[in-house]
Motif scaffolding. Structure first.
Motif, PDB file in Angstrom:
ATOM      1  N   MET A  32       0.948  -1.388  -0.026  1.00 31.57           N
ATOM      2  CA  MET A  32      -0.008   0.137   0.092  1.00 31.57           C
ATOM      3  C   MET A  32       0.876   1.361   0.088  1.00 31.57           C
ATOM      4  N   VAL A  33       0.646   2.335  -0.718  1.00 30.92           N
ATOM      5  CA  VAL A  33       1.253   3.348  -1.021  1.00 30.92           C
ATOM      6  C   VAL A  33       0.630   4.537  -0.203  1.00 30.92           C
ATOM      7  N   LEU A  34       1.092   5.220   0.567  1.00 31.55           N
ATOM      8  CA  LEU A  34       0.330   6.199   1.370  1.00 31.55           C
ATOM      9  C   LEU A  34       0.602   7.679   0.549  1.00 31.55           C
ATOM     10  N   PRO A  35      -0.264   8.372   0.484  1.00 34.71           N
ATOM     11  CA  PRO A  35      -0.066   9.690  -0.218  1.00 34.71           C
ATOM     12  C   PRO A  35       0.882  10.598   0.749  1.00 34.71           C
ATOM     13  N   LEU A  36       1.432  11.643   0.160  1.00 33.74           N
ATOM     14  CA  LEU A  36       2.491  12.376   0.701  1.00 33.74           C
ATOM     15  C   LEU A  36       1.790  12.933   1.864  1.00 33.74           C
ATOM     16  N   VAL A  37       0.539  13.314   1.724  1.00 30.87           N
ATOM     17  CA  VAL A  37      -0.459  14.458   2.841  1.00 30.87           C
ATOM     18  C   VAL A  37      -0.245  13.123   4.162  1.00 30.87           C
ATOM     19  N   ASP A  38      -0.575  12.204   4.050  1.00 33.16           N
ATOM     20  CA  ASP A  38      -0.361  11.181   5.182  1.00 33.16           C
ATOM     21  C   ASP A  38       1.040  10.838   5.679  1.00 33.16           C
ATOM     22  N   LEU A  39       1.867  10.897   4.741  1.00 36.38           N
ATOM     23  CA  LEU A  39       3.139  10.530   5.269  1.00 36.38           C
ATOM     24  C   LEU A  39       3.679  11.747   6.087  1.00 36.38           C
ATOM     25  N   CYS A  40       3.372  12.973   5.745  1.00 35.55           N
ATOM     26  CA  CYS A  40       3.809  14.027   6.395  1.00 35.55           C
ATOM     27  C   CYS A  40       3.104  14.244   7.683  1.00 35.55           C
ATOM     28  N   SER A  41       1.791  13.912   7.760  1.00 38.03           N
ATOM     29  CA  SER A  41       1.133  13.868   8.845  1.00 38.03           C
ATOM     30  C   SER A  41       1.585  13.274  10.071  1.00 38.03           C
ATOM     31  N   ARG A  42       2.094  11.915   9.474  1.00 36.66           N
ATOM     32  CA  ARG A  42       2.545  11.032  10.604  1.00 36.66           C
ATOM     33  C   ARG A  42       3.765  11.842  11.108  1.00 36.66           C
TER      34      ARG A  42
ATOM     35  N   LEU B  59      -4.255  14.769   9.884  1.00 32.19           N
ATOM     36  CA  LEU B  59      -3.585  14.624  11.293  1.00 32.19           C
ATOM     37  C   LEU B  59      -4.138  13.916  12.129  1.00 32.19           C
ATOM     38  N   LEU B  60      -5.348  13.920  12.139  1.00 37.84           N
ATOM     39  CA  LEU B  60      -6.358  13.361  13.052  1.00 37.84           C
ATOM     40  C   LEU B  60      -6.125  11.896  12.866  1.00 37.84           C
ATOM     41  N   ARG B  61      -6.245  11.424  11.598  1.00 36.74           N
ATOM     42  CA  ARG B  61      -5.930  10.091  11.138  1.00 36.74           C
ATOM     43  C   ARG B  61      -4.519   9.614  11.608  1.00 36.74           C
ATOM     44  N   ALA B  62      -3.628  10.250  11.510  1.00 34.78           N
ATOM     45  CA  ALA B  62      -2.334   9.907  11.721  1.00 34.78           C
ATOM     46  C   ALA B  62      -1.858   9.883  13.337  1.00 34.78           C
ATOM     47  N   ALA B  63      -2.792  10.926  14.004  1.00 36.32           N
ATOM     48  CA  ALA B  63      -2.578  10.629  15.685  1.00 36.32           C
ATOM     49  C   ALA B  63      -3.454   9.492  15.993  1.00 36.32           C
ATOM     50  N   LEU B  64      -4.501   8.966  15.519  1.00 36.05           N
ATOM     51  CA  LEU B  64      -5.196   7.820  15.943  1.00 36.05           C
ATOM     52  C   LEU B  64      -4.332   6.575  15.534  1.00 36.05           C
ATOM     53  N   SER B  65      -3.690   6.498  14.351  1.00 36.53           N
ATOM     54  CA  SER B  65      -3.000   5.359  13.967  1.00 36.53           C
ATOM     55  C   SER B  65      -1.656   5.254  14.724  1.00 36.53           C
ATOM     56  N   ALA B  66      -1.092   6.254  15.047  1.00 34.36           N
ATOM     57  CA  ALA B  66      -0.131   6.463  15.968  1.00 34.36           C
ATOM     58  C   ALA B  66      -0.210   6.350  17.311  1.00 34.36           C
ATOM     59  N   ARG B  67      -1.373   6.168  17.718  1.00 36.36           N
ATOM     60  CA  ARG B  67      -1.846   5.890  19.147  1.00 36.36           C
ATOM     61  C   ARG B  67      -1.252   7.170  19.851  1.00 36.36           C
ATOM     62  N   ARG B  68      -1.522   8.394  19.557  1.00 34.26           N
ATOM     63  CA  ARG B  68      -1.098   9.680  20.116  1.00 34.26           C
ATOM     64  C   ARG B  68      -1.999  10.405  20.994  1.00 34.26           C
ATOM     65  N   PRO B  69      -2.656  10.043  22.135  1.00 36.25           N
ATOM     66  CA  PRO B  69      -3.754  10.606  23.001  1.00 36.25           C
ATOM     67  C   PRO B  69      -3.500  12.164  22.901  1.00 36.25           C
ATOM     68  N   LEU B  70      -2.405  12.555  23.406  1.00 36.05           N
ATOM     69  CA  LEU B  70      -2.159  13.956  23.647  1.00 36.05           C
ATOM     70  C   LEU B  70      -2.457  15.088  22.154  1.00 36.05           C
ATOM     71  N   ALA B  71      -1.774  14.231  21.217  1.00 43.96           N
ATOM     72  CA  ALA B  71      -2.039  14.885  19.896  1.00 43.96           C
ATOM     73  C   ALA B  71      -3.694  14.770  19.284  1.00 43.96           C
ATOM     74  N   VAL B  72      -4.337  13.542  19.532  1.00 44.46           N
ATOM     75  CA  VAL B  72      -5.648  13.804  19.494  1.00 44.46           C
ATOM     76  C   VAL B  72      -6.649  14.678  20.231  1.00 44.46           C
ATOM     77  N   GLY B  73      -6.074  14.891  21.490  1.00 47.60           N
ATOM     78  CA  GLY B  73      -6.963  15.657  22.181  1.00 47.60           C
ATOM     79  C   GLY B  73      -6.727  17.309  21.892  1.00 47.60           C
ATOM     80  N   GLN B  74      -5.557  17.493  21.459  1.00 49.80           N
ATOM     81  CA  GLN B  74      -5.294  18.882  20.958  1.00 49.80           C
ATOM     82  C   GLN B  74      -5.822  19.196  19.623  1.00 49.80           C
ATOM     83  N   LEU B  75      -5.715  18.113  18.739  1.00 47.46           N
ATOM     84  CA  LEU B  75      -6.317  18.529  17.530  1.00 47.46           C
ATOM     85  C   LEU B  75      -7.833  18.655  17.504  1.00 47.46           C
TER      86      LEU B  75
END
Length: 92
Positions: free
Chosen positions: A1-11, A34-50
């Motif tokens: 699976m190839v991720l779009p550049l926006v998704d890679l940068c968001s991660r 950014l929210l998708r990246a925060a959820l997939s990376a399991r970053r709860p602080l980032a999720v809350g701030q977003l």
């Protein structure tokens, strides 16, 4: 699976929690990625701030058509819900 550049940068942006103050300057079109990246990376602080800075009234966590390989982390879901509740109390 190839991720779009926006998704890679968001991660990368979500991975570095020190850059979160610069999220105020992010265009509103990038908040979903950014929210998708925060959820997939399991970053709860980032999720809350977003979610607290979410630019629109509509918040969609996952696309029903594509879904995701893993369900969101429990801590991320809790952070999302807390941020939504805080937003309901905010007069803005």
């Amino acid at each position: 699976m190839v991720l779009p550049l926006v998704d890679l940068c968001s991660r990368e942006v979500v991975r570095d929690h020190g850059s979160s103050p610069s999220w105020l300057l992010v265009p509103r079109e990038l908040y979903d990625a950014l929210l998708r990246a925060a959820l997939s990376a399991r970053r709860p602080l980032a999720v809350g701030q977003l979610v607290q800075r979410w630019p629109s009234r509509r918040l969609r966590v996952a696309d029903r058509r594509t879904g995701g390989p893993d369900p969101p982390d429990r801590l991320c879901v809790q952070a999302l819900l807390l941020a939504v509740v805080r937003g309901l109390d905010d007069p803005r």
